[in-house]
Design an enzyme around this catalytic site. Structure first.
Site, PDB file in Angstrom:
ATOM      1  N   ASP A  85       0.839  -1.197   0.000  1.00  0.00           N
ATOM      2  CA  ASP A  85       0.000   0.000   0.000  1.00  0.00           C
ATOM      3  C   ASP A  85       0.882   1.259   0.000  1.00  0.00           C
ATOM      4  O   ASP A  85       1.940   1.276   0.626  1.00  0.00           O
ATOM      5  CB  ASP A  85      -0.887  -0.035   1.261  1.00  0.00           C
ATOM      6  CG  ASP A  85      -2.098   0.863   1.162  1.00  0.00           C
ATOM      7  OD1 ASP A  85      -2.443   1.296   0.049  1.00  0.00           O
ATOM      8  OD2 ASP A  85      -2.711   1.130   2.217  1.00  0.00           O
ATOM      9  N   ASP A 107       1.874   5.482  -5.329  1.00  0.00           N
ATOM     10  CA  ASP A 107       1.239   6.739  -4.960  1.00  0.00           C
ATOM     11  C   ASP A 107       2.035   7.868  -5.592  1.00  0.00           C
ATOM     12  O   ASP A 107       3.055   8.300  -5.067  1.00  0.00           O
ATOM     13  CB  ASP A 107       1.227   6.848  -3.424  1.00  0.00           C
ATOM     14  CG  ASP A 107       0.507   8.091  -2.943  1.00  0.00           C
ATOM     15  OD1 ASP A 107       0.393   9.048  -3.726  1.00  0.00           O
ATOM     16  OD2 ASP A 107       0.081   8.105  -1.790  1.00  0.00           O
ATOM     17  N   GLU A 137      -3.371   6.165  -7.133  1.00  0.00           N
ATOM     18  CA  GLU A 137      -4.249   7.205  -6.605  1.00  0.00           C
ATOM     19  C   GLU A 137      -4.243   8.358  -7.586  1.00  0.00           C
ATOM     20  O   GLU A 137      -3.203   8.707  -8.135  1.00  0.00           O
ATOM     21  CB  GLU A 137      -3.700   7.656  -5.245  1.00  0.00           C
ATOM     22  CG  GLU A 137      -4.438   8.816  -4.613  1.00  0.00           C
ATOM     23  CD  GLU A 137      -3.943   9.097  -3.184  1.00  0.00           C
ATOM     24  OE1 GLU A 137      -3.383   8.183  -2.555  1.00  0.00           O
ATOM     25  OE2 GLU A 137      -4.118  10.228  -2.709  1.00  0.00           O
ATOM     26  N   GLY A 185      -7.164   8.470   8.208  1.00  0.00           N
ATOM     27  CA  GLY A 185      -7.231   8.797   9.627  1.00  0.00           C
ATOM     28  C   GLY A 185      -8.585   9.394   9.961  1.00  0.00           C
ATOM     29  O   GLY A 185      -9.522   9.305   9.168  1.00  0.00           O
ATOM     30  N   ASN A 238      -9.933  -0.613   1.825  1.00  0.00           N
ATOM     31  CA  ASN A 238      -8.794  -0.704   2.733  1.00  0.00           C
ATOM     32  C   ASN A 238      -9.237  -0.546   4.181  1.00  0.00           C
ATOM     33  O   ASN A 238     -10.128   0.241   4.488  1.00  0.00           O
ATOM     34  CB  ASN A 238      -7.759   0.367   2.389  1.00  0.00           C
ATOM     35  CG  ASN A 238      -6.990   0.028   1.119  1.00  0.00           C
ATOM     36  OD1 ASN A 238      -7.256  -0.974   0.464  1.00  0.00           O
ATOM     37  ND2 ASN A 238      -6.037   0.864   0.777  1.00  0.00           N
ATOM     38  N   ASN A 240      -7.561  -0.362   8.239  1.00  0.00           N
ATOM     39  CA  ASN A 240      -6.334  -0.283   9.025  1.00  0.00           C
ATOM     40  C   ASN A 240      -6.693  -0.319  10.514  1.00  0.00           C
ATOM     41  O   ASN A 240      -6.960  -1.390  11.055  1.00  0.00           O
ATOM     42  CB  ASN A 240      -5.567   0.983   8.611  1.00  0.00           C
ATOM     43  CG  ASN A 240      -4.133   1.000   9.091  1.00  0.00           C
ATOM     44  OD1 ASN A 240      -3.734   0.224   9.940  1.00  0.00           O
ATOM     45  ND2 ASN A 240      -3.330   1.895   8.550  1.00  0.00           N
TER      46      ASN A 240
HETATM   47 ZN    ZN Z   1      -4.633   4.947   1.568  1.00  0.00          ZN
END
Ligand code: ZN
Length: 288
Positions: A85, A107, A137, A185, A238, A240
């Site tokens: 990732d 990314d 992305e 987040g 995804n 986390n």
């Molecule tokens: Zn991500």
């Protein structure tokens, strides 16, 4: 005999999810417990899954741990792929292409649009040679994780639907992570429901179509919104922190009370249970 990319494990798992209209979890893990928890949860729930590392794992645990995780994933009773990732540094992508990942996310969101296209295209061409598939992305999501990626508040860039179509066509990328108000987040007040631009997401999905399945990043969200995201066309989601809350709490509160053997066994069990609940929410239970 199927050929590239149809013979790629990540490609098969995500396209099966797209065909079946459910989502498969891309679980970001950092240690043995995480790897084992995903495998156990997937087998217990007869669910496909992706184990995801950040480049941090390549550098901290090293290539032998990547090989170990790939062996564990690939010898499971259900389809499990190993994915990298947010590979931001080009030199990390070069290393990852030599490791037993099934797929990598490059990314290039810090490049400008043309620079991102050129970079991702070059990685897709290299990945084909080693049988890996590529997620990218477009735009730039805010937020991040310490030591992994960090995008300052106010410097996010939304994905433009027409640009997404061009990006997919020109790069040949296999999976796309759009930026439509999602953040890594915790979400700023009053929460993700306010910030997600569902209309933008619908238009991106229309432009990109089934050729390039969309991947959802930024999933510190309610169960209801997650379901809306899957209905809107995210087939890889995804995960986390949201699936290791109980594991972290257990370690924090119980570490002094158990032998290390018992602590690890119970920890993995608790971790796997929370992942299994996420698999139910995603709809991937019984789909292996
Ligand atoms: Zn991500």
């Amino acid at each position: 005999m199927s050929s590239y990319p149809q013979n790629n494990r990540t490609y098969q798992i995500i396209h099966a999810a797209q065909a079946g209209k459910y989502a498969v979890g891309g679980f970001c893990v950092y240690n043995y417990d995480g790897v084992a928890a995903v495998v156990r949860a997937a087998e217990a729930n007869n669910s496909p899954a992706l184990i995801q590392f950040f480049p941090w794992t390549i550098h901290f645990q090293g290539k032998h741990f990547i090989q170990f995780a790939a062996d564990l994933a690939h010898s499971a009773k259900v389809p499990i792929a190993l994915h990298l990732d947010h590979c931001i540094k080009p030199e990390d992508a070069e290393i990852a292409l030599q490791l037993p990942f099934d797929s990598i996310m490059v990314d290039g969101s810090l490049f400008d649009e043309e620079g991102n296209i050129a970079y991702v295209k070059s990685i897709v061409q290299k990945a084909e040679k080693v049988g890996q598939t590529v997620e990218a992305e477009l735009g730039r999501m805010e937020g991040g994780y310490k030591d992994v990626l960090e995008v300052a508040e106010g410097s996010g860039v939304f994905t433009e639907p027409e640009a997404a179509k061009k990006f997919v066509q020109e790069t040949g990328v296999h999976f796309l992570a759009p930026s439509f108000g999602n953040v890594h987040g915790p979400y700023p007040e009053p929460g993700a429901e306010r910030w997600w631009q569902m209309d933008r997401l619908r238009r991106i999905r229309e432009e990109v179509g089934d050729v390039c399945p969309l991947v959802l990043h930024g999933t510190a969200i309610s169960d209801d919104l997650l379901k809306k995201g899957i209905e809107a066309g995210f087939y890889k989601v995804n995960q986390n922190k949201m699936v290791r809350r109980r594991y972290m709490k257990f370690l924090a509160e119980e570490a002094g009370k158990y032998e290390l053997t018992d602590l690890q066994e119970k920890g993995v069990q608790i971790y796997a249970e929370e992942i299994g609940e996420m698999m139910k929410l995603l709809g991937s239970v019984g789909k292996a």
